[in-house]
Design an enzyme around this catalytic site. Structure first.
Site, PDB file in Angstrom:
ATOM      1  N   HIS A 325       7.292  -5.748  -2.363  1.00 20.97           N
ATOM      2  CA  HIS A 325       7.133  -4.465  -1.674  1.00 20.97           C
ATOM      3  C   HIS A 325       6.350  -4.586  -0.378  1.00 20.97           C
ATOM      4  O   HIS A 325       6.517  -3.743   0.514  1.00 20.97           O
ATOM      5  CB  HIS A 325       6.454  -3.452  -2.600  1.00 20.97           C
ATOM      6  CG  HIS A 325       7.396  -2.764  -3.533  1.00 20.97           C
ATOM      7  ND1 HIS A 325       7.706  -3.256  -4.778  1.00 20.97           N
ATOM      8  CD2 HIS A 325       8.115  -1.625  -3.402  1.00 20.97           C
ATOM      9  CE1 HIS A 325       8.571  -2.437  -5.361  1.00 20.97           C
ATOM     10  NE2 HIS A 325       8.839  -1.440  -4.554  1.00 20.97           N
ATOM     11  N   GLY A 326       5.492  -5.578  -0.247  1.00 20.95           N
ATOM     12  CA  GLY A 326       4.750  -5.649   0.999  1.00 20.95           C
ATOM     13  C   GLY A 326       3.810  -6.827   1.074  1.00 20.95           C
ATOM     14  O   GLY A 326       3.443  -7.425   0.051  1.00 20.95           O
TER      15      GLY A 326
END
Length: 482
Positions: A325-326
Site C-alpha cells: 500500500h505504501g
C-alpha cells in the site's frame, strides 16, 4: 483523467462507448478492442504522459515473456529463467518507482550515508497493473494455457475502468467476455444498470467522501495537537471517507465496465459490517486478498505445514499487504497490526470459543478505525498525535464533567474543518454515512437485480446530478496514492 470530472463523464466515456459499439456493429471486433486499448492509453496518459512509456514497456516485456513461456519447445531451465526475469522485472520496477527513496532514506539513517534521493513521482496504477501482469507471467509458467493475441493482452492490462485502482483482474475472467457475441451489441439493461451503479459511486465519492474529508484533513494535516473529541472525529471521518472513496471508485469502475457489457470481479462488499477481522479482509479489497492468497500465501505453504508455519505465512501476507500500500513505516506498522489481529483471531477460533456478534463487530470496527490512523498519517509523528488524542483521558474527563465545554474545546478544529458546506452539513453527512454503512444495502445488492422503473430512474438522476453539481471540488481517489 478522473471518473469524477466533466471531461470524462460528458466527453471521454460517451465517445469511447459510441465508437466501440459502432465498430462491433460492423463486425470489426479486433478494431473495437484496439480502439479500447488506444482510449485506455489516452486515459492513462492524461494524468502524466511520461509514464505512458512505462506501461507500454511493461506490457511488451511481460507479453514477450508470456509468449515464450507458452511455447512447448522452451527448455525447462529457460522457463525457470524466464519466470525469474519476469518476477524481478515486475517487482524491480515497482520497487524502484515506489520504494527507492524509502529504502535509501533508511539506509542513510542507519549507516550515516548520504545517498541522493531521487524523489520519483509514483506512476498511477503501477501497483495494480504490475500485480496483474505478474499473475499472468506466473500462470503462464504453470502452463495455464493463457494464449492471447497482443491486442487482447493490452486490453487485459489497460482496460480503463480498472486500470488505475483495480480491481486486480485475471485475463480468464475478463477477456472471454469481449468475445461473446451478445456482449458486442449495446445492452440497454446493462447500460441502465451500469449508469445506476456509476451514479451511486459518483455520489459516494463527491457528495459524501469529499465532504467528510474536511474533518480528517483538519485533524491530520492542520492541527498540532488534538483532544479526545477532535481525535475521534478525525479518525472516524477518515474511516468513513476511505470507505466511501474506495467503494465509490469500485462502484464507478464496475458501472462503467457494465456499460461495455463487461462484469468486473467484486472488490468491495460491506466490510464495515464484519464481526471479526478475518471477515473484514474477506470483504475489503477482495481482489488484492485473492492475489496475496494465490501468489504468496499458498506458495509459502498456506496452511499445509502445521499451525506455526500457517501463522507465520498469514503474518507475512499482511505485512506484504501493508508494504504494497505504501512506502513508509506507517504502512509497515498498519500491516503488522492487522497481521497480529489475524493471528489472534485464528488462535481464538481454533480454541472453539465464540463471541457475541455485536461485541465482535464493535471490537473489529474500533481496531480497524485505530489502525486506519497509521494508514492515513503522512508520518509516524502525525499518527501518534491522533492516537494520543483518542486516548486523552484529561480532555474526556472535562467533557464528562461539563458537556458544554465541547464547543469551546473544538473551536479551532471546527473552523479548520468547515470547508465549503459548513460544519453542520459536514456533521450531518458524517452521521448519515455511518447509517448507510451499517444499516442499508450496499450498491452490489441494489444494482444486482435492478430493473428499469420510474423510481430507479429518479434515484439515478438524483445520484448523478447531485455528484455532477458538486464536482467543482474535484479531488483524486485516495487509492491513487497506492
Amino acid at each position: 483523467m478522473l471518473f469524477n470530472s466533466y471531461e470524462f463523464i460528458f466527453l471521454f466515456l460517451p465517445i469511447t462507448l459510441i465508437l466501440y459499439f459502432t465498430l462491433n456493429r460492423f463486425g470489426k471486433n479486433e478494431l473495437a478492442k484496439g480502439w479500447l486499448v488506444i482510449a485506455s492509453l489516452y486515459f492513462y496518459s492524461y494524468f502524466n504522459r511520461t509514464y505512458l512509456i512505462l506501461i507500454i514497456v511493461s506490457i511488451l516485456v511481460n507479453y514477450g515473456i508470456g509468449k515464450k513461456l507458452s511455447d512447448n519447445k522452451t527448455d525447462i531451465i529457460i522457463r525457470k529463467l524466464l519466470l525469474i526475469i519476469g518476477i524481478v522485472f515486475n517487482l524491480g520496477a515497482l520497487g524502484y518507482f515506489k520504494y527507492y527513496d524509502f529504502f535509501v532514506s533508511n539506509i542513510n539513517t542507519l549507516f550515516g550515508t548520504d545517498i541522493k534521493l531521487l524523489h520519483i513521482m509514483l506512476p498511477l496504477g503501477i501497483s495494480f497493473f504490475t500485480f496483474q501482469q505478474l499473475s499472468f507471467v506466473i500462470d503462464m509458467y504453470k502452463r495455464f494455457n493463457l494464449i492471447y493475441s497482443f491486442t487482447d493482452y493490452c486490453l487485459f492490462v489497460t482496460f480503463f475502468p480498472q486500470l488505475i485502482a483495480g480491481p486486480i483482474v485475471l485475463p480468464t475472467e475478463m477477456l472471454p467476455q469481449f468475445e461473446t457475441e451478445e456482449n458486442k451489441r449495446v445492452n440497454w439493461e446493462n447500460m441502465n444498470r451500469g449508469l445506476y451503479v456509476f451514479s451511486i459511486g459518483l455520489a459516494k465519492k463527491v457528495i459524501i467522501a469529499d465532504t467528510i474529508a474536511n474533518f480528517a484533513n483538519a485533524g491530520f494535516d492542520m492541527m498540532e495537537k488534538l483532544n479526545f473529541v477532535e481525535a475521534w472525529l478525525t479518525s472516524i471521518s477518515y474511516t468513513l471517507q476511505l470507505y466511501f472513496d474506495f467503494s465509490g471508485y469500485c462502484d464507478m469502475a464496475m458501472g462503467i465496465a457494465l456499460m461495455f457489457n463487461i462484469g468486473l470481479p467484486l472488490n468491495f462488499n460491506s466490510p464495515y459490517k464484519s464481526t471479526n477481522i478475518q471477515e473484514f479482509w474477506k470483504k475489503w479489497h477482495m481482489t488484492l486478498g485473492r492475489f496475496m492468497t494465490n501468489y504468496l500465501y499458498i506458495p509459502m505453504g498456506g496452511n499445509r505445514k502445521g499451525e506455526i508455519k500457517t501463522l507465520r505465512n498469514l503474518f507475512i501476507v499482511f505485512l506484504a499487504s501493508g508494504i504494497w500500500h505504501g512506502a513508509g513505516w506507517n504502512f509497515v506498522i498498519w500491516g503488522m497490526l492487522h497481521g497480529i489481529c489475524i493471528l489472534i483471531h485464528r488462535i481464538w477460533k481454533n480454541s472453539g470459543r465464540k463471541m457475541n456478534k455485536f461485541v465482535g463487530w464493535f471490537i473489529t470496527m474500533n481496531l480497524v478505525n485505530i489502525f486506519w490512523v497509521f494508514f492515513r498519517a503522512t508520518n509516524l509523528h502525525d499518527a501518534i498525535k491522533v492516537i494520543k488524542g483518542m486516548f486523552d483521558i484529561n480532555s474526556l474527563m472535562q467533557i464528562v464533567k461539563n458537556p458544554r465545554v465541547i464547543l469551546e474545546m473544538t473551536k479551532d478544529f471546527r473552523e479548520l474543518a468547515k470547508g465549503d458546506l459548513g460544519n453542520e452539513l459536514n456533521l450531518f453527512l458524517l452521521m448519515f454515512s455511518f447509517i448507510v454503512v451499517i444499516g442499508l444495502k450496499n450498491s452490489l445488492d441494489k444494482g444486482k437485480n435492478m430493473k428499469f422503473s420510474f423510481v430507479n430512474s429518479i434515484e439515478t438522476v438524483l445520484y448523478f446530478w447531485g455528484g455532477v453539481f458538486l464536482m467543482t471540488r474535484v479531488s483524486e481517489f485516495l487509492y491513487f496514492n497506492f
